[in-house]
Design a protein around this motif. Structure first.
Motif, PDB file in Angstrom:
ATOM      1  N   PRO A   1       0.833  -1.207   0.000  1.00 18.74           N
ATOM      2  CA  PRO A   1       0.000   0.000   0.000  1.00 18.74           C
ATOM      3  C   PRO A   1       0.866   1.255   0.000  1.00 18.74           C
ATOM      4  CG  PRO A   1       0.097  -0.920   2.201  1.00 18.74           C
ATOM      5  CD  PRO A   1       0.831  -1.883   1.307  1.00 18.74           C
ATOM      6  N   PRO A   2       0.276   2.413  -0.261  1.00 13.34           N
ATOM      7  CA  PRO A   2       1.022   3.670  -0.142  1.00 13.34           C
ATOM      8  C   PRO A   2       1.587   3.846   1.264  1.00 13.34           C
ATOM      9  CG  PRO A   2      -1.092   4.012  -1.226  1.00 13.34           C
ATOM     10  CD  PRO A   2      -1.116   2.619  -0.710  1.00 13.34           C
ATOM     11  N   HIS A   3       2.613   4.663   1.370  1.00 14.32           N
ATOM     12  CA  HIS A   3       3.294   4.833   2.650  1.00 14.32           C
ATOM     13  C   HIS A   3       2.352   5.283   3.759  1.00 14.32           C
ATOM     14  CE1 HIS A   3       7.689   5.172   1.013  1.00 14.32           C
ATOM     15  NE2 HIS A   3       7.107   4.011   0.757  1.00 14.32           N
ATOM     16  N   GLU A   4       1.456   6.219   3.444  1.00 19.83           N
ATOM     17  CA  GLU A   4       0.566   6.713   4.500  1.00 19.83           C
ATOM     18  C   GLU A   4      -0.408   5.634   4.960  1.00 19.83           C
ATOM     19  OE1 GLU A   4      -1.096   7.957   0.461  1.00 19.83           O
ATOM     20  OE2 GLU A   4       0.857   7.915   1.483  1.00 19.83           O
ATOM     21  N   VAL A   5      -0.835   4.768   4.036  1.00 15.20           N
ATOM     22  CA  VAL A   5      -1.724   3.661   4.399  1.00 15.20           C
ATOM     23  C   VAL A   5      -0.960   2.622   5.217  1.00 15.20           C
ATOM     24  CG1 VAL A   5      -3.195   1.816   3.517  1.00 15.20           C
ATOM     25  CG2 VAL A   5      -3.184   4.045   2.395  1.00 15.20           C
ATOM     26  N   MET A   6       0.264   2.352   4.810  1.00  9.76           N
ATOM     27  CA  MET A   6       1.083   1.412   5.566  1.00  9.76           C
ATOM     28  C   MET A   6       1.316   1.918   6.986  1.00  9.76           C
ATOM     29  SD  MET A   6       4.885  -0.107   4.679  1.00  9.76           S
ATOM     30  CE  MET A   6       4.321  -0.697   3.071  1.00  9.76           C
ATOM     31  N   ALA A   7       1.565   3.207   7.132  1.00  9.55           N
ATOM     32  CA  ALA A   7       1.766   3.776   8.458  1.00  9.55           C
ATOM     33  C   ALA A   7       0.496   3.660   9.299  1.00  9.55           C
ATOM     34  CB  ALA A   7       2.195   5.237   8.344  1.00  9.55           C
ATOM     35  N   LEU A   8      -0.659   3.934   8.695  1.00  9.73           N
ATOM     36  CA  LEU A   8      -1.921   3.787   9.410  1.00  9.73           C
ATOM     37  C   LEU A   8      -2.144   2.342   9.823  1.00  9.73           C
ATOM     38  CD1 LEU A   8      -4.693   4.872  10.333  1.00  9.73           C
ATOM     39  CD2 LEU A   8      -5.535   4.410   8.006  1.00  9.73           C
ATOM     40  N   ASP A   9      -1.827   1.414   8.944  1.00  9.46           N
ATOM     41  CA  ASP A   9      -1.995  -0.010   9.245  1.00  9.46           C
ATOM     42  C   ASP A   9      -1.119  -0.423  10.419  1.00  9.46           C
ATOM     43  OD1 ASP A   9      -2.768  -2.888   8.439  1.00  9.46           O
ATOM     44  OD2 ASP A   9      -0.574  -2.935   8.350  1.00  9.46           O
ATOM     45  N   ARG A  10       0.140   0.001  10.421  1.00  9.86           N
ATOM     46  CA  ARG A  10       1.038  -0.395  11.513  1.00  9.86           C
ATOM     47  C   ARG A  10       0.615   0.235  12.836  1.00  9.86           C
ATOM     48  NH1 ARG A  10       1.793  -2.784   7.425  1.00  9.86           N
ATOM     49  NH2 ARG A  10       3.767  -3.726   6.730  1.00  9.86           N
ATOM     50  N   ALA A  11       0.159   1.466  12.799  1.00 10.91           N
ATOM     51  CA  ALA A  11      -0.331   2.098  14.026  1.00 10.91           C
ATOM     52  C   ALA A  11      -1.576   1.368  14.533  1.00 10.91           C
ATOM     53  CB  ALA A  11      -0.639   3.568  13.773  1.00 10.91           C
ATOM     54  N   ALA A  12      -2.467   0.965  13.618  1.00 10.21           N
ATOM     55  CA  ALA A  12      -3.663   0.237  14.009  1.00 10.21           C
ATOM     56  C   ALA A  12      -3.311  -1.117  14.604  1.00 10.21           C
ATOM     57  CB  ALA A  12      -4.587   0.070  12.796  1.00 10.21           C
ATOM     58  N   ARG A  13      -2.317  -1.783  14.045  1.00 15.01           N
ATOM     59  CA  ARG A  13      -1.894  -3.077  14.584  1.00 15.01           C
ATOM     60  C   ARG A  13      -1.372  -2.929  16.002  1.00 15.01           C
ATOM     61  NH1 ARG A  13      -0.659  -7.238  10.572  1.00 15.01           N
ATOM     62  NH2 ARG A  13      -1.447  -6.542   8.547  1.00 15.01           N
ATOM     63  N   THR A  14      -0.623  -1.872  16.237  1.00 14.15           N
ATOM     64  CA  THR A  14      -0.109  -1.620  17.580  1.00 14.15           C
ATOM     65  C   THR A  14      -1.245  -1.357  18.560  1.00 14.15           C
ATOM     66  OG1 THR A  14       1.958  -0.732  16.698  1.00 14.15           O
ATOM     67  CG2 THR A  14       1.366  -0.098  18.937  1.00 14.15           C
ATOM     68  N   ALA A  15      -2.202  -0.521  18.160  1.00 12.90           N
ATOM     69  CA  ALA A  15      -3.338  -0.210  19.040  1.00 12.90           C
ATOM     70  C   ALA A  15      -4.170  -1.455  19.309  1.00 12.90           C
ATOM     71  CB  ALA A  15      -4.198   0.873  18.391  1.00 12.90           C
ATOM     72  N   MET A  16      -4.373  -2.276  18.285  1.00 12.99           N
ATOM     73  CA  MET A  16      -5.155  -3.489  18.487  1.00 12.99           C
ATOM     74  C   MET A  16      -4.451  -4.446  19.437  1.00 12.99           C
ATOM     75  SD  MET A  16      -6.632  -6.239  15.725  1.00 12.99           S
ATOM     76  CE  MET A  16      -7.919  -7.383  16.239  1.00 12.99           C
ATOM     77  N   ALA A  17      -3.140  -4.598  19.272  1.00  8.99           N
ATOM     78  CA  ALA A  17      -2.384  -5.503  20.144  1.00  8.99           C
ATOM     79  C   ALA A  17      -2.506  -5.079  21.601  1.00  8.99           C
ATOM     80  CB  ALA A  17      -0.920  -5.537  19.713  1.00  8.99           C
ATOM     81  N   TRP A  18      -2.331  -3.787  21.869  1.00  6.77           N
ATOM     82  CA  TRP A  18      -2.385  -3.332  23.259  1.00  6.77           C
ATOM     83  C   TRP A  18      -3.801  -3.444  23.826  1.00  6.77           C
ATOM     84  CZ3 TRP A  18       0.933  -3.171  26.846  1.00  6.77           C
ATOM     85  CH2 TRP A  18       0.654  -2.499  28.039  1.00  6.77           C
ATOM     86  N   GLY A  19      -4.788  -3.073  23.041  1.00  7.31           N
ATOM     87  CA  GLY A  19      -6.162  -3.192  23.526  1.00  7.31           C
ATOM     88  C   GLY A  19      -6.534  -4.629  23.831  1.00  7.31           C
ATOM     89  N   MET A  20      -6.097  -5.570  22.998  1.00  9.95           N
ATOM     90  CA  MET A  20      -6.395  -6.981  23.237  1.00  9.95           C
ATOM     91  C   MET A  20      -5.664  -7.511  24.463  1.00  9.95           C
ATOM     92  SD  MET A  20      -8.662  -8.102  21.169  1.00  9.95           S
ATOM     93  CE  MET A  20      -8.454  -9.865  21.476  1.00  9.95           C
ATOM     94  N   ILE A  21      -4.439  -7.048  24.686  1.00 12.52           N
ATOM     95  CA  ILE A  21      -3.706  -7.474  25.876  1.00 12.52           C
ATOM     96  C   ILE A  21      -4.448  -7.035  27.139  1.00 12.52           C
ATOM     97  CG2 ILE A  21      -1.620  -7.009  27.227  1.00 12.52           C
ATOM     98  CD1 ILE A  21      -0.066  -7.082  24.581  1.00 12.52           C
ATOM     99  N   LEU A  22      -4.911  -5.785  27.173  1.00 13.92           N
ATOM    100  CA  LEU A  22      -5.661  -5.316  28.343  1.00 13.92           C
ATOM    101  C   LEU A  22      -6.927  -6.128  28.540  1.00 13.92           C
ATOM    102  CD1 LEU A  22      -5.368  -1.421  28.035  1.00 13.92           C
ATOM    103  CD2 LEU A  22      -3.989  -2.984  29.432  1.00 13.92           C
ATOM    104  N   ALA A  23      -7.674  -6.365  27.466  1.00 19.97           N
ATOM    105  CA  ALA A  23      -8.932  -7.093  27.583  1.00 19.97           C
ATOM    106  C   ALA A  23      -8.702  -8.542  28.007  1.00 19.97           C
ATOM    107  CB  ALA A  23      -9.688  -7.037  26.256  1.00 19.97           C
ATOM    108  N   LEU A  24      -7.728  -9.200  27.407  1.00 19.37           N
ATOM    109  CA  LEU A  24      -7.488 -10.606  27.714  1.00 19.37           C
ATOM    110  C   LEU A  24      -6.883 -10.783  29.101  1.00 19.37           C
ATOM    111  CD1 LEU A  24      -6.217 -11.801  24.227  1.00 19.37           C
ATOM    112  CD2 LEU A  24      -8.387 -12.394  25.330  1.00 19.37           C
ATOM    113  N   PHE A  25      -6.037  -9.857  29.531  1.00 20.61           N
ATOM    114  CA  PHE A  25      -5.529  -9.936  30.899  1.00 20.61           C
ATOM    115  C   PHE A  25      -6.662  -9.758  31.908  1.00 20.61           C
ATOM    116  CE2 PHE A  25      -0.664  -9.112  30.845  1.00 20.61           C
ATOM    117  CZ  PHE A  25      -0.512 -10.129  29.925  1.00 20.61           C
ATOM    118  N   HIS A  26      -7.608  -8.886  31.598  1.00 19.87           N
ATOM    119  CA  HIS A  26      -8.748  -8.706  32.493  1.00 19.87           C
ATOM    120  C   HIS A  26      -9.584  -9.985  32.561  1.00 19.87           C
ATOM    121  CE1 HIS A  26     -11.944  -6.650  34.656  1.00 19.87           C
ATOM    122  NE2 HIS A  26     -12.806  -7.172  33.803  1.00 19.87           N
ATOM    123  N   ILE A  27      -9.787 -10.623  31.426  1.00 20.89           N
ATOM    124  CA  ILE A  27     -10.526 -11.891  31.427  1.00 20.89           C
ATOM    125  C   ILE A  27      -9.777 -12.941  32.242  1.00 20.89           C
ATOM    126  CG2 ILE A  27     -11.260 -13.815  29.953  1.00 20.89           C
ATOM    127  CD1 ILE A  27     -11.857 -11.739  27.774  1.00 20.89           C
TER     128      ILE A  27
END
Length: 403
Positions: free
Chosen positions: A279-305
């Motif tokens: 993808p274009p650079h700006e889309v790739m950057a958005l994708d990587r930032a989204a992956r980071t946010a998803m990883a951290w959000g899932m860690i918080l949720a799964l640790f709570h479970i």
């Protein structure tokens, strides 16, 4: 501002957290299913079946961002428990439990996968010839790079992180632990645990995105280390800072919502630029930032479970937790070999999946059930040399050697 109440008291550091055991078991079980699905997905992998189902892209894209960060977080938690139990033996015990299985895997298991890889490119010799004469090389051979960790890269990374941490703790243990505890205490305030790690991890990832190639390798995967090391240290801090559990309880819901939104971005990008499309650079950057946010959000949720739903013992918990490392070590070559030898059969997709799942589960179970009874084999597959009686009131260390 209204906060969710903390549902249970934070566990004492001397107690075993059964929920983290169950989370580790589930995470590695999901990893095995993920690797089997890779053989049926449109994405490139070690070996492919005769099928490439496009419908697998969304669910697998939703798993990819957080499955490995979760394992490093859980591994960090277990490392702190082990350190607290025997600080003086921490480096030695971790080296034995990680480096011996890594060496065994590189000498015995990875060659099986690499043989299949070169066979795919027309390699003319059998396995014994390959192992004796061609496996122990460096460089490109029949279109494949040697040497290779294959799936054991996780063990190599974890060993490196753990031993480096052990070195720091050996030289300045008190100061290091105070600094970690102080950082953990700072993160407990307000919503810091939700947004500070995401911001820091995203900045680090984007700063390296177009500078360092996204490629596995202990000495070249700077983008990966920039994500995995802080998450590993968070798990380490959590095991020694019970106050973080209260912060997780306050932040897991917005974390789950953040993960859902980020997951939608990840899937959208994957569908719009599938496979090897760039993808274009700006889309790739958005994708990587989204992956980071998803990883951290899932860690918080799964640790709570894990803390509120799974923090209870069961007769199956101990053997399953102990079996995690042997299962992990052998599952990958099992999938590759079963898929390779089943290709000429031209099975239907359901039968092919059933064969891969059942065959891999059987190999994993046999490795654990037989290996645990053979003294010299136990350390090779990540088990203690001798089975020790477990006292529930004093149990602090994980049963699995990998975490």
């Amino acid at each position: 501002m209204r906060h969710d109440p903390v549902p249970v008291a934070a566990p004492r550091t001397s107690q075993r957290h059964y929920g983290m055991d169950w989370l580790r078991i589930a995470a590695f079980g999901l990893l095995i299913l993920y690797h089997i699905a890779m053989a049926f997905s449109p994405w490139d992998w070690v070996i492919k079946t005769g099928y490439a189902f496009q419908w697998l892209i969304p669910p697998m894209a939703l798993l990819t961002p957080w499955r490995l960060p979760l394992l490093f977080a859980v591994s960090g938690y277990a490392s702190r428990k082990l350190y607290d139990r025997a600080p003086g033996d921490f480096a030695r015990s971790r080296a034995l439990r990680l480096l011996i299985p890594l060496a065994f895997g590189m000498a015995v298991l990875v060659p099986l996968e690499m043989w299949v890889r070169v066979m795919e490119n027309g390699y003319p010799h059998g396995y014994l010839h390959f192992w004796a004469l061609d496996y122990w090389r460096s460089g490109i051979f029949w279109g494949r790079e040697f040497p290779s960790w294959e799936h054991l890269w996780f063990v190599a990374y974890l060993a490196a992180y753990t031993l480096l941490l052990a070195l720091v703790l050996a030289r300045a243990g008190g100061r290091t632990l105070r600094a970690i505890d102080a950082a953990a205490e700072w993160l407990t305030q307000g919503r810091r645990l939700l947004w500070v790690p995401v911001a820091a991890l995203a900045v680090a990832r984007l700063a390296l995105l177009f500078v360092a190639p996204e490629r596995q390798g202990l000495l070249r995967d700077w983008g990966g280390h920039a994500q995995y090391v802080p998450i590993f240290l968070f798990g380490f801090a959590l095991a020694g800072s019970p106050g973080l559990w209260a912060a997780i309880a306050r932040n897991w819901k917005p974390g789950a919502a953040m993960a859902a939104l980020a997951g939608a971005v990840v899937v959208s990008v994957e569908l719009a630029w599938p496979g090897a499309s760039v993808p274009p650079h700006e889309v790739m950057a958005l994708d990587r930032a989204a992956r980071t946010a998803m990883a951290w959000g899932m860690i918080l949720a799964l640790f709570h479970i894990a803390e509120t739903r799974w923090n209870r013992d069961h007769p199956l918990r101990k053997p399953l937790a102990e079996a995690v490392f042997p299962f992990y070590i052998v599952h990958h070559p099992a999938i590759v070999l079963i898929a390779w030898y089943s290709l000429p059969l031209h099975l239907s997709a359901p039968l092919d999946f059933a064969l891969l799942l059942g065959g891999t589960a059987s190999v994993c179970a046999a490795t654990y059930l037989i290996g645990r009874r053979i003294g010299w084999l136990r350390p090779l597959i990540g088990l203690n040399r001798l089975a020790k009686p477990e006292h529930p009131a004093r149990e602090t260390a994980p049963a699995s050697g990998v975490v």
